[in-house]
Design an enzyme around this catalytic site. Structure first.
Site, PDB file in Angstrom:
ATOM      1  N   LYS A 107      -3.781 -10.143 -11.693  1.00 26.66           N
ATOM      2  CA  LYS A 107      -3.590  -9.311 -12.888  1.00 26.66           C
ATOM      3  C   LYS A 107      -2.998 -10.220 -13.946  1.00 26.66           C
ATOM      4  CE  LYS A 107      -1.882  -5.382 -10.184  1.00 26.66           C
ATOM      5  NZ  LYS A 107      -0.838  -4.385 -10.033  1.00 26.66           N
TER       6      LYS A 107
ATOM      7  N   CYS B 204       7.513  -8.029  -4.238  1.00 29.02           N
ATOM      8  CA  CYS B 204       6.441  -8.871  -3.729  1.00 29.02           C
ATOM      9  C   CYS B 204       5.388  -9.049  -4.789  1.00 29.02           C
ATOM     10  CB  CYS B 204       5.843  -8.253  -2.469  1.00 29.02           C
ATOM     11  SG  CYS B 204       5.342  -6.549  -2.665  1.00 29.02           S
TER      12      CYS B 204
ATOM     13  N   ARG C 228     -18.076   7.985  -8.464  1.00 31.48           N
ATOM     14  CA  ARG C 228     -17.807   6.684  -7.832  1.00 31.48           C
ATOM     15  C   ARG C 228     -19.079   6.102  -7.188  1.00 31.48           C
ATOM     16  NH1 ARG C 228     -13.190   7.659  -3.910  1.00 31.48           N
ATOM     17  NH2 ARG C 228     -13.854   9.832  -3.998  1.00 31.48           N
TER      18      ARG C 228
ATOM     19  N   HIS D  34      -0.031 -10.071   4.660  1.00 32.95           N
ATOM     20  CA  HIS D  34      -1.394  -9.794   4.172  1.00 32.95           C
ATOM     21  C   HIS D  34      -2.447 -10.557   4.958  1.00 32.95           C
ATOM     22  CE1 HIS D  34       1.007  -8.509   0.627  1.00 32.95           C
ATOM     23  NE2 HIS D  34       0.196  -7.485   0.775  1.00 32.95           N
TER      24      HIS D  34
ATOM     25  N   ASP E 180      12.547   0.045  -3.354  1.00 33.44           N
ATOM     26  CA  ASP E 180      11.496  -0.959  -3.587  1.00 33.44           C
ATOM     27  C   ASP E 180      11.155  -1.081  -5.063  1.00 33.44           C
ATOM     28  OD1 ASP E 180      11.070  -1.555  -0.875  1.00 33.44           O
ATOM     29  OD2 ASP E 180       9.746   0.173  -0.624  1.00 33.44           O
TER      30      ASP E 180
HETATM   31  N1  GLN Z   1       8.429  -0.046   1.661  1.00 32.17           N
HETATM   32  C1  GLN Z   1       7.078  -0.332   1.301  1.00 32.17           C
HETATM   33  C2  GLN Z   1       6.289  -0.668   2.561  1.00 32.17           C
HETATM   34  O1  GLN Z   1       6.859  -1.205   3.470  1.00 32.17           O
HETATM   35  C3  GLN Z   1       6.988  -1.494   0.348  1.00 32.17           C
HETATM   36  C4  GLN Z   1       5.580  -1.732  -0.111  1.00 32.17           C
HETATM   37  C5  GLN Z   1       5.426  -2.778  -1.195  1.00 32.17           C
HETATM   38  O2  GLN Z   1       6.271  -3.607  -1.381  1.00 32.17           O
HETATM   39  N2  GLN Z   1       4.353  -2.766  -1.899  1.00 32.17           N
HETATM   40  O3  GLN Z   1       5.091  -0.428   2.625  1.00 32.17           O
HETATM   41 ZN    ZN Z   2       6.068  -5.697  -0.682  1.00 34.88          ZN
END
Ligand code: GLN
Ligand code: ZN
Length: 764
Positions: A141, A674, A16, A725, A630
């Protein structure tokens, strides 16, 4: 003539090195000369390695300090206007877009190479990562890999000008080392098609005429330097093309075909389909096709691609880690060679090898058997070379390689570690009934309401809470053996209790345990499931200096023991409020792993679904009333061609349902998604039949919900009311306003209130 070719080599380095060098540069620990040197060393090493592996056609300009799409942005001077620095006049000029500024830009070229490079680096990394003054360019992506490209931005009146001579420089650099390369460029049609217009009325394809002179200049400069072939990547050929894109292909290659170099167009990630007609009509000299992802297109390609032009056969999987079945690949090569008579053939990986780790020899801990089944980039090139030897001379000339491959294939097929008859039997016995919750949503809703007694507009979070420095340190110490298991458990218990108390204080309705014990939402489950393996050095670039190490799903998947029950039960024991169990869904686990290639992905996914189904039952038995599964990666698994969506969505939805439907009707099943737009797959999301879904909508201002006017989402839904985010803390009014919008599209008793994703990247 038959040659061994490569389309791109991983640039990250066996240790890396690229990550270390770029991050050190960003922190100011090394200067740009040192960074450039690190890049040059990696390139030299990789060119030599490819030569030693027996590759005849070695790529250059496949290296990048961040991303090849960003390199293309730099090459044609499409630097968005916001990236200007005021330190030096010349830097301001270097990032301006106006014609007069470009006139001054010519002076920039008069600077010494080092000075010019320093300007490039600052602007270049600012585009990738943002600066105090300007937010970073978007990243996305586009295809079904885990690689994120920088999204080019275009403005009204966009001008282009040759700004970066990287392609030429790297060709010359290799030449100086005695290696004649085939430079790689992102094709102009892909570049414009995937870019984003920043002015509403601008269609980026209308910029083609302005762009082509720059490409022509680059090709001519390469020709002058002695390049005979150039590889032009046009991965959008794997997508459904609009007529305007097809027309752009014709215009582009008509203009580029007379620049003094031969052009190989590289298409990969899926079949060409009807786009084969488009490429056939182009005045280009070669075509690369992906015969791993789309072996079925061989016949059409052989029929339609003129024999006097070069055909590059992508027969070694460029995006997975399995050792090839050389016998099968060779059969493809033989078919092609036989059909093409004297026509030129190249043997190559299916796509650039940047989607695979560098070198299997770095794996010290994998057991010998598993290791014998794998091939990383370096090993894949040896496979390409063996196929070439067999095709030019005879199979005996590559006897050892074929024997090793055959042995690996046979041992994989027969291995008891891979084949678990009980798992196969269980998957075989799955029926429609197993996918069904056993009562319609309305009945379940009434029972769950009676049991949970939640207020209107219930509040919850998505699962994770801040992975603080302390959490990461404790995990690292535990992994290094510096902290023993009881101390680590005690630490996690304290963290979990703290999270529960905070949620109680805040007054949330449905609590979570915080996921402090998890490092990654797939790895945590993979480490506990049978059929998974983890590597030491299986790093693959995800974007910039971020690399991921996906688990390898090598065998039938089963769940030897409960995976989350202890933590969820402990958390539930701390509070009277309902605790939400937290699982990663089967499609996401599949999508973010290297998946076995000896059975359909849908089959592997069903096995994972059954393992998750068992976990759901155990959580339920332990008294957990709500379970979230999820599936953030559901959408990114969509095939590239629209026509293939339905089949994928059918099995993906079935797998989710299989994972969830073991739950009793009084247990509330949540899901979360998401990172994506859902509008076009809403019916499938509804078909998951989760009682509650939480989704990302805050960044798009609840725009998503507008699609609900056409499609009535039947179950309960928590449209995220703030963007986790972003470091920005939203105001109450912002969140109320978003909920107000949600109310316009949803019934009040459908709505949950939650952030749009987990909070692990935030601070408390
Ligand atoms: N349950 C996961 C979290 O809260 C969901 C993460 C995600 O959607 N990428 O981190
Ligand atoms: Zn999420």
């Amino acid at each position: 003539m038959i040659q061994a070719a490569n389309l791109g080599f991983p640039r990250i380095g066996i240790k890396r090195e690229l990550k270390k060098a770029t991050e050190a540069y960003w922190k100011g620990e090394i200067d740009y000369t040192a960074l450039r040197k690190a890049g040059a060393e990696l390139r030299a090493r990789h060119w030599r390695l490819q030569k030693e592996a027996g590759i005849d056609v070695i790529p250059s300009n496949d290296f990048s300090f961040y991303d090849q799409m960003l390199d293309a942005v730099a090459m044609v001077g499409a630097v968005p206007p916001r990236f200007r620095t005021s330190q030096e006049g010349v830097r301001v000029v270097a990032t301006h877009q106006t014609a007069s500024a470009y006139a001054v830009m010519a002076d920039v070229a008069e600077l010494s190479a080092d000075e010019a490079a320093s300007i490039d680096f600052d602007t270049y990394f600012a585009m990738a990562r943002g600066s105090d003054a300007a937010p970073a360019m978007e990243m996305t992506k586009w295809f079904d890999t885990n690689y994120h490209y920088i999204v080019p931005e275009f403005h009204e009146g966009q001008a282009f000008r040759l700004v970066s001579t990287k392609a030429l420089d790297e060709f010359n650099e290799a030449k100086a080392l005695g290696i004649h390369t085939r430079p790689v460029l992102i094709g102009p049609v892909t570049f414009l098609s995937l870019g984003k217009a920043k002015d509403a009325n601008l269609d980026p394809l209308t910029l083609l005429d302005a762009l082509l002179p720059v490409y022509a200049e680059v090709l001519a400069s390469l020709a002058a330097a002695g390049a005979d072939w150039v590889q032009i990547d046009e991965p959008i050929l794997a997508l459904d093309l609009k007529d305007s894109q097809k027309a752009a292909f014709e215009a582009a290659y008509a203009a580029l075909s007379s620049c003094g170099v031969k052009i190989l167009i590289a298409a990969y990630f899926d079949k060409l389909g009807s786009n084969l007609d488009v490429v056939r009509s182009l005045p280009v000299d070669g075509l690369h096709v992906d015969l791993v992802r789309a072996p079925g297109q061989l016949e059409d390609v052989l029929k339609d691609w003129p024999w006097e032009r070069l055909l590059s056969l992508g027969v070694i999987d460029g995006r997975n880690i399995w050792r090839a079945d050389l016998e099968t690949a060779f059969a493809t090569v033989e078919t092609a060679v036989a059909a093409r008579g004297k026509g030129g053939v190249q043997i190559a990986p299916s796509c650039s090898l940047i989607h695979t780790p560098v070198d299997l020899n770095t794996e010290q801990k994998l057991d010998a058997e598993l290791k014998s089944w794998l091939a990383y980039a370096r090993q894949k090139l040896t496979e390409v070379a063996a196929l070439k030897t067999a095709a030019t001379k005879c199979k005996d000339a590559a006897a050892q390689a074929f024997a090793d491959s055959a042995e690996a294939v046979a041992s994989r097929a027969a291995s008891a570690r891979i084949n678990n008859p009980a798992v196969k039997a269980r998957v075989g016995a799955v029926t429609e009934k197993d996918l069904d919750r056993g009562a319609p949503f309305n009945t379940r809703q009434a029972q769950q309401r009676a049991r949970l007694d939640l207020p209107a507009f219930p509040t919850t979070t998505i699962g994770s809470f801040p992975q603080t420095e302390a959490v990461r340190k404790a995990r690292a110490a535990f992994k290094r053996g510096e902290m023993d298991a009881p101390s680590y458990d005690a630490f996690l218990m304290t963290a979990t209790e703290d999270a529960v108390r905070r949620q109680e204080e805040i007054g949330l309705d449905v609590l979570v345990h915080g996921e402090f014990e998890r490092n990654d939402m797939v790895e945590y489950f993979g480490e506990q499931l049978a059929g998974f393996a983890f590597t030491q050095n299986g790093w693959v670039q995800s974007y910039g200096s971020r690399y991921v190490k996906p688990p390898i799903i090598f065998g039938d998947v089963s769940r030897p023991h409960p995976m989350t029950v202890a933590w969820s039960s402990y958390a539930q024991s701390l509070t009277e409020k309902p605790m939400k169990g937290m699982l990663t869904g089967p499609v996401t686990i599949l999508q973010w792993s290297f998946v076995r290639d000896d059975q359909p992905r849908s089959e592997t996914c069903k096995q994972i679904a059954l393992a998750i189904r068992d976990e759901v039952s155990d959580l339920e038995r332990a008294g957990i009333p709500i379970i979230q599964i999820d599936e953030p990666a559901l959408r990114e698994g969509l095939p590239l061609r629209h026509a293939d969506w339905e089949a994928y969505l059918a099995w993906a939805v079935d797998c989710f349902r299989l994972a969830a439907a073991g739950a009793g009707t009084e247990t509330q099943i949540h899901t979360h998604m998401c990172y994506c737009e859902f509008n076009d797959i809403m019916p499938s999301i509804a078909a998951l039949d989760a009682d509650v879904i939480s989704i990302e909508t805050s960044r798009s201002d609840m725009e998503l919900l507008e699609s609900f006017s056409g499609f009535k989402y039947p179950n309960e839904i928590g449209p995220g009311v703030y963007d986790i985010h972003s470091p920005r803390c939203p105001h109450t009014q912002d969140m109320s306003a978003l909920l107000g919008k949600a109310r316009e599209h949803l019934a009040p008793d459908q709505i949950w209130v939650n952030p749009d994703c987990g909070l692990k990247t935030r601070r408390w």
